[in-house]
Write an enzyme that holds these catalytic residues in place. Structure first.
Site, short mmCIF file in Angstrom:
data_model
loop_
_atom_site.label_atom_id
_atom_site.label_comp_id
_atom_site.label_asym_id
_atom_site.label_seq_id
_atom_site.Cartn_x
_atom_site.Cartn_y
_atom_site.Cartn_z
N ASP A 74 0.95 6.71 -10.64
CA ASP A 74 1.78 5.51 -10.67
C ASP A 74 2.93 5.76 -9.71
OD1 ASP A 74 1.85 2.84 -12.00
OD2 ASP A 74 3.94 3.43 -12.27
N PHE A 159 -0.56 2.08 3.75
CA PHE A 159 -0.75 0.87 2.94
C PHE A 159 0.61 0.46 2.37
CE2 PHE A 159 -0.33 2.58 -1.41
CZ PHE A 159 -0.39 3.95 -1.15
#
Ligand code: ITT
Length: 202
Positions: A74, A159
């Site tokens: 995460d 990204f």
């Protein structure tokens, strides 16, 4: 509690957007990492208010439904001028289902007019490894990468927010770094190398 892996040991990677998966596979010194999509694992709702909570939620869900040890990343971006936003909602900053481009544009809009010196930010990555769904003592590794938010995107590697994350040591955005160089500097690279050490010490 030995986690010494046999070469055949399979580990599920919880969720895993494709950008992350490539970076994880490049660094992690463990056997077979299989994407959650190869198993019947329902999506877990990321209800935590911290990266650690959300990583545990994702890893536990993957271990529960995949019946194997599971790993979850995460991560996100913390921007000082925005009181820490986008934080744990980095992947959906512009709304549920938003694209990387939408999120990045929202970030630039929110920072419109903020001077360079006040655009300080950092990427955070928490990686959790759970031996099974009820593991009471998961391995937790963390990494931080300090930078600044540019006023416009540059570069096409990586990204997410990479095109607007300024890497001062290299005078370019994170999206202008090669994947290998990004891995040596990034929050995820740091967390994964820490996880490798934790796994080796088991
Ligand atoms: P999962 O499928 O693993 O849950 P996600 O991307 O949907 O991935 P996260 O809640 O971990 O879920 O959000 C991470 C977001 O933070 C990611 O979508 C990017 O927008 C941003 N981010 C994290 N690491 C990044 C990196 O290395 N470069 C650029 N952006 C990054």
């Amino acid at each position: 509690m030995n986690t010494a892996f046999s070469p055949q040991q399979r580990i599920i990677l919880a969720r895993g957007n494709p950008g992350k998966v490539k970076e994880i596979q490049a660094i992690l010194a463990t056997p077979l990492i299989l994407p959650q999509s190869q198993f019947s694992v329902p999506e877990a709702e990321e209800t935590g208010s911290t990266f650690i909570e959300n990583a545990i939620i994702k890893a536990r869900n993957a271990a529960l439904y995949g019946h194997l040890p599971a790993l979850a990343d995460d991560s996100g971006l913390i921007v000082d001028a925005l009181n820490g936003a986008p934080g744990v909602i980095s992947a959906r900053y512009a709304g549920v289902g938003s694209s990387d481009a939408d999120n990045l544009q929202k970030l630039l809009d929110e920072l419109d007019g903020v001077p360079d010196a006040e655009r300080t930010a950092r990427f955070i990555c928490v990686i959790v490894f759970m031996r099974h769904a009820e593991d009471p003592f998961p391995l937790i590794a963390q990494g931080v990468w300090e930078g600044r938010i540019l006023t416009q995107p540059a570069g096409s590697n990586g990204f997410g927010y990479d095109p607007v994350f300024w890497v001062s040591e290299h005078h370019c955005s994170s999206a202008e770094l090669s994947p290998a160089l990004k891995n040596t500097l990034s929050h995820r690279g740091k967390a994964l190398r820490q996880l490798n050490q934790l796994l080796a010490a088991q």
